[in-house]
Motif scaffolding. Structure first.
Motif, mmCIF file in Angstrom:
data_model
loop_
_atom_site.group_PDB
_atom_site.id
_atom_site.type_symbol
_atom_site.label_atom_id
_atom_site.label_comp_id
_atom_site.label_asym_id
_atom_site.label_seq_id
_atom_site.Cartn_x
_atom_site.Cartn_y
_atom_site.Cartn_z
ATOM 1 N N SER A 201 -17.033 25.638 0.794
ATOM 2 C CA SER A 201 -17.176 26.441 2.136
ATOM 3 C C SER A 201 -18.223 25.911 2.963
ATOM 4 C CB SER A 201 -17.707 27.730 1.860
ATOM 5 O OG SER A 201 -16.820 28.822 0.940
ATOM 6 N N VAL A 202 -17.508 25.783 4.424
ATOM 7 C CA VAL A 202 -18.316 25.328 5.580
ATOM 8 C C VAL A 202 -18.332 26.475 6.404
ATOM 9 C CG1 VAL A 202 -18.491 23.634 7.171
ATOM 10 C CG2 VAL A 202 -17.590 22.814 4.772
ATOM 11 N N ALA A 308 -10.964 17.467 1.157
ATOM 12 C CA ALA A 308 -9.577 18.045 0.950
ATOM 13 C C ALA A 308 -8.958 19.126 0.995
ATOM 14 C CB ALA A 308 -8.722 16.754 -0.101
ATOM 15 N N ARG A 309 -9.921 19.833 0.228
ATOM 16 C CA ARG A 309 -9.385 21.402 -0.339
ATOM 17 C C ARG A 309 -10.517 22.305 0.263
ATOM 18 N NH1 ARG A 309 -7.051 20.577 -6.289
ATOM 19 N NH2 ARG A 309 -5.980 19.058 -5.853
ATOM 20 N N GLY A 310 -11.555 22.069 1.111
ATOM 21 C CA GLY A 310 -12.612 23.040 1.486
ATOM 22 C C GLY A 310 -11.994 24.082 2.369
ATOM 23 N N ASN A 311 -12.859 25.159 2.577
ATOM 24 C CA ASN A 311 -12.301 26.379 3.592
ATOM 25 C C ASN A 311 -13.575 26.044 4.509
ATOM 26 O OD1 ASN A 311 -10.296 27.085 1.902
ATOM 27 N ND2 ASN A 311 -11.533 28.535 0.766
ATOM 28 N N VAL A 312 -13.034 26.150 5.885
ATOM 29 C CA VAL A 312 -14.023 26.400 7.074
ATOM 30 C C VAL A 312 -13.858 27.615 7.811
ATOM 31 C CG1 VAL A 312 -14.416 25.250 9.246
ATOM 32 C CG2 VAL A 312 -13.719 23.777 7.234
ATOM 33 N N TRP A 313 -15.087 28.326 7.961
ATOM 34 C CA TRP A 313 -15.030 29.720 8.311
ATOM 35 C C TRP A 313 -15.803 29.817 9.732
ATOM 36 C CZ3 TRP A 313 -12.520 33.267 5.518
ATOM 37 C CH2 TRP A 313 -12.275 32.943 4.267
ATOM 38 N N GLU A 356 -3.084 26.827 10.775
ATOM 39 C CA GLU A 356 -2.517 25.807 9.894
ATOM 40 C C GLU A 356 -2.426 24.391 10.590
ATOM 41 O OE1 GLU A 356 -1.461 26.117 6.973
ATOM 42 O OE2 GLU A 356 -1.438 28.313 6.817
ATOM 43 N N GLY A 357 -2.358 23.353 9.924
ATOM 44 C CA GLY A 357 -2.188 21.956 10.499
ATOM 45 C C GLY A 357 -3.235 21.443 11.548
ATOM 46 N N VAL A 358 -4.642 21.905 11.228
ATOM 47 C CA VAL A 358 -5.640 21.389 11.831
ATOM 48 C C VAL A 358 -6.422 20.402 10.997
ATOM 49 C CG1 VAL A 358 -7.740 22.028 13.300
ATOM 50 C CG2 VAL A 358 -5.874 23.284 13.390
ATOM 51 N N LEU A 359 -6.929 20.861 9.925
ATOM 52 C CA LEU A 359 -7.637 19.959 9.111
ATOM 53 C C LEU A 359 -6.722 19.082 8.211
ATOM 54 C CD1 LEU A 359 -10.545 22.339 8.275
ATOM 55 C CD2 LEU A 359 -10.371 20.817 9.999
ATOM 56 N N PRO A 360 -7.199 18.097 7.850
ATOM 57 C CA PRO A 360 -6.393 17.085 6.929
ATOM 58 C C PRO A 360 -6.454 17.624 5.622
ATOM 59 C CG PRO A 360 -8.417 16.082 7.262
ATOM 60 C CD PRO A 360 -8.511 17.393 8.022
ATOM 61 N N GLY A 361 -5.279 17.102 4.576
ATOM 62 C CA GLY A 361 -4.943 17.451 3.361
ATOM 63 C C GLY A 361 -4.885 19.068 3.288
ATOM 64 N N GLN A 362 -5.611 19.685 2.292
ATOM 65 C CA GLN A 362 -5.282 21.213 1.980
ATOM 66 C C GLN A 362 -6.444 21.921 2.401
ATOM 67 O OE1 GLN A 362 -4.367 21.715 -2.185
ATOM 68 N NE2 GLN A 362 -2.528 20.335 -2.368
ATOM 69 N N ALA A 363 -7.212 21.370 3.267
ATOM 70 C CA ALA A 363 -8.319 22.045 3.821
ATOM 71 C C ALA A 363 -7.952 23.186 4.769
ATOM 72 C CB ALA A 363 -9.400 21.199 4.650
#
Length: 586
Positions: A201-202, A308-313, A356-363
Motif C-alpha cells: 500500500s502507498v 508491479a502490484r501495489g495499491n496507491v490510495w 485504470e491505465g495510469v500506473l504500470p503493470g497491475q498496480a
C-alpha cells in the motif's frame, strides 16, 4: 360459481387480465437489492419469480420499490464492479429511479452514424488549374475521415450530478447533499491499510498548500504511522507484515507567492507534518496540477514505490485537489486521460474510484472521497460564501501597522485584537482570499461592528440571519514574541480561511475571535515577507464593500425620499388653509 353468473362480455376482461399476468411473470434477469446491516452492505440478487420470498405482490395496490442504501465503497473491489455500474466521475452507484438522489443518469440513445446530412463535394465548375496551396492539403480539412482515430478518447457517461458540477459548477440539489452520510474511512480504507496481508500500500496524503493545517489528515497520518511501527519488525523478520509507504503531496503551490523559496517550503512542510502525526514520511512532493509543476517526479516516485502490484490510495480532505491531481497524472502517463469530476465544491467525489491505465503493470490507483473536517470554517458556509473564501489566485499580502487597542477583521469570520505590546507597534499581514473585505479600527468599537456591519459590509456571512446560524463568537488568547519587524515570526491560522502573520520585536498578547469549533492554530511563519504599502484605517477597497455601500446608500436615499414625500404631502394638505388666511387678511 362466479364465472357462471357473468356474461361473456364481462368474462372477456378476466381472460385478458389472466393472460397479462401469465405473460408478465417470466424468467428475467435478477435485479440487485441492498441488504442493510450494521456490519456490511452487499448486493443481493433475487429472482422475481420466487413469490415466496419476494416482498412484492402481483395484485397489491401498494407496490414498493427496493430501498437502496447509499454506500461509498465504489469499484475498488473487482468482484462487485462488474455487476454494479459506477459513475466514472464521482464513484457512486448509478441508478435511474430517483432524479434527486446521487447517481441518477439517463442512458443516451444510440445515434445513427448517417444522421448528418450528406455534403455534396462535387466542384461547381471544372477548373483546369489548381493552386499549389490546395494541393498541399487544405481541401483535406473539409473531408471527414471514414474511420475514427484509434487514439480518440470517448467520454464516458456520468451521472446528472457530475454533469451539473462540470458544466455549471454546482450540485443539482444542495439539500440532498447535506443529508448524505459521511465517508466511513475506517471501514473501507482503514482496514486495508492496517491489514498484515495483501499487496503493498502507498498512501498519497494530499494537502492544500493554502490551508495546510486545516486540510492535513491527522487521523490518517496517525493510523498509518502506528501501522508502520507495528509491522516494521515483522517485515524485517520476513514475516507477513504490511508496511505502507507514505508520500506527502502538497498541492496548489502556484497559489503561494513566487518569492517563497521551495527549500524553505519543504522544510516548513516536513515540520508541520511531523507535528501533525506523520513521523514516517517516505517522501514529500510540492506540486501544482494546474501548471504541471513537480508531476513527473511524483509519478516516478509513486511507480517505484508501488511496484508491479501495489495499491496507491489518494487520501485527503474535501476540496484538497485529489481528483484534479489524478487527472493531471493521467495526462503525463502515456497520454492516458482520466475523467474524474473536478469542481470547487467540497465533497465532489462520493465513492472510491479505481483509475485504470495510469500506473504500470497491475498496480492500481484509487481516488477516495474527501474526508470531512468539521473544524474548517468553510464547511459551515453556503456555496455563495465559499466562493468568496476560496483562494483561486496567487496570494497577495495586506499589511497593517497596529498599536495596542486596535483590531483587524477578516470579513465577518475572524478578528484579531492587539491587547498588549512591549514595543510601540506590530506589523500584521493578512493572507486570505482577495475577495474577503478587511476592516481595521479600535477594539472598543468591535461590538458595534458585529451588530451593524456583519453580513453587510463584512461578508461572509451573507445576511443578518447567517450570523446567528454560524454559531457563537469565541475568544482565543495567544502570547507571541519576535526578533524583527522586517519579517513575520509567527502565524495565527484559522482552518479553512487563512492566517495572520505577525511581525514584531519583543512580546505581545493577542486576542483572536472566531466562531465556536473553528480550529485556531499558532505556528511558525510560512511566508515571512510583508507588503511594503500599508493598509489604512477602515474598510478595504473591495467589490463586496462597494456593493454593500451602494445598497446601504440606496436604502438611506429611499428613506430620505419617503420622508421628503411625506413632508410634501403634509404641506400640500395644509396649504389650502394658509391660502385662505392670506387672502382674507389681504
Amino acid at each position: 360459481m362466479l364465472a357462471r353468473n357473468l356474461s361473456n362480455g364481462r368474462l372477456k376482461h378476466f381472460l385478458l387480465l389472466s393472460s397479462f399476468v401469465s405473460s408478465s411473470v417470466k424468467p428475467a434477469t435478477p435485479f440487485p437489492l441492498f441488504l442493510c446491516s450494521d456490519s456490511q452492505t452487499k448486493p443481493y440478487y433475487q429472482n422475481p419469480n420466487d413469490f415466496s420470498s419476494t416482498p412484492f405482490r402481483a395484485f397489491s395496490s401498494e407496490i414498493k420499490k427496493p430501498v437502496l442504501k447509499f454506500i461509498r465503497d465504489g469499484n475498488f473491489d473487482e468482484s462487485t464492479s462488474h455487476n454494479l455500474p459506477i459513475c466514472p466521475g464521482c464513484g457512486v452507484y448509478m441508478q435511474d429511479d430517483d432524479p434527486k438522489l446521487p447517481g441518477y443518469f439517463i442512458k443516451p440513445s444510440m445515434k445513427n452514424p448517417d444522421y448528418k446530412s450528406v455534403i455534396d463535394r462535387k466542384p461547381v465548375a471544372e477548373e483546369t488549374e489548381i493552386s499549389d496551396s490546395l494541393k498541399r492539403g487544405i481541401l483535406a480539412e473539409f473531408v471527414e475521415p471514414e474511420n475514427p482515430s484509434p487514439n480518440s478518447v470517448e467520454k464516458p457517461v456520468v451521472c446528472a450530478r457530475c454533469h451539473s458540477l462540470r458544466h455549471y459548477g454546482k450540485v443539482k440539489d444542495a439539500t440532498v447533499e447535506n443529508l448524505l452520510p459521511d465517508f466511513d474511512f475506517d471501514h473501507t480504507i482503514g482496514r486495508k491499510l492496517v491489514s498484515t496481508s495483501g499487496t503493498r500500500s502507498v498512501v498519497l496524503m494530499v494537502v492544500d498548500a493554502t490551508d495546510f493545517d486545516g486540510s492535513f489528515p491527522r487521523k490518517v497520518a496517525k493510523l498509518v504511522s502506528a501501522t508502520i511501527d507495528e509491522n516494521s519488525d515483522a517485515w524485517k523478520q520476513r514475516k507477513s507484515g504490511n508496511v505502507p509507504r507514505v508520500v506527502l503531496v502538497v498541492t496548489k503551490i502556484d497559489l503561494l507567492p513566487s518569492s517563497l523559496s521551495p527549500t524553505r517550503l519543504e522544510y516548513w512542510v516536513r515540520q508541520r507534518a511531523r507535528e501533525g502525526g506523520a513521523n514516517k514520511l517516505t517522501s514529500v512532493h510540492l506540486v501544482s496540477a494546474v501548471r504541471d509543476w513537480g508531476l513527473k517526479n511524483l509519478v516516478d516516485d509513486v511507480c517505484g514505490l508501488a511496484g508491479a502490484r501495489g495499491n496507491v490510495w489518494a487520501i485527503g480532505a474535501q476540496n484538497a485537489g485529489k481528483s484534479t491531481l489524478i487527472n493531471s497524472i493521467g495526462k503525463h502517463v502515456e497520454g492516458n486521460v482520466t475523467h474524474l469530476t473536478e469542481a470547487p465544491v467540497p465533497g465532489t467525489t462520493l465513492g472510491i474510484i479505481r483509475v485504470e491505465g495510469v500506473l504500470p503493470g497491475q498496480a492500481k490507483l484509487f481516488d477516495t472521497p474527501g474526508l470531512l473536517h468539521p473544524h474548517q470554517i468553510s464547511t459551515r458556509l453556503t456555496r455563495e460564501e465559499q466562493k468568496l473564501v476560496q483562494i483561486s489566485k496567487e496570494l497577495k499580502p495586506r499589511t497593517y501597522r497596529l498599536k495596542a487597542g486596535h483590531s483587524v477583521h477578516i470579513a465577518g469570520l475572524m478578528r484579531l485584537d492587539v491587547e498588549e505590546v512591549s514595543a510601540d507597534s506590530i506589523y500584521l499581514t493578512v493572507w486570505a482570499s482577495p475577495h474577503l473585505p478587511l476592516h481595521m479600527g479600535k477594539t472598543e468599537n468591535a461590538c458595534t461592528m458585529v451588530e451593524e456591519h456583519f453580513g453587510r459590509q463584512l461578508q461572509p456571512p451573507i445576511g443578518d440571519k447567517r450570523v446567528e446560524e454560524l454559531g457563537k463568537w469565541q475568544r482565543y488568547e495567544f502570547h507571541v514574541c519576535g526578533n524583527s519587524w522586517d519579517v513575520s515570526s509567527v502565524d495565527i491560522a484559522a482552518s479553512g480561511l487563512g492566517w495572520f502573520a505577525v511581525g514584531l520585536k519583543g512580546e505581545a498578547v493577542l486576542g483572536v475571535w472566531s466562531y465556536d469549533g473553528v480550529d485556531i492554530i499558532l505556528r511558525d511563519s510560512l511566508i515571512p515577507q510583508r507588503s511594503q504599502i500599508f493598509e489604512v484605517t477602515g474598510f478595504t477597497v473591495s467589490k463586496i464593500v462597494s456593493k454593500a455601500d451602494q445598497t446601504s446608500n440606496r436604502m438611506h436615499q429611499s428613506k430620505r425620499g419617503k420622508k421628503q414625500s411625506e413632508q410634501k404631502e403634509a404641506v400640500s394638505a395644509a396649504s389650502p388653509l394658509t391660502v385662505d388666511v392670506d387672502t382674507s387678511s389681504c
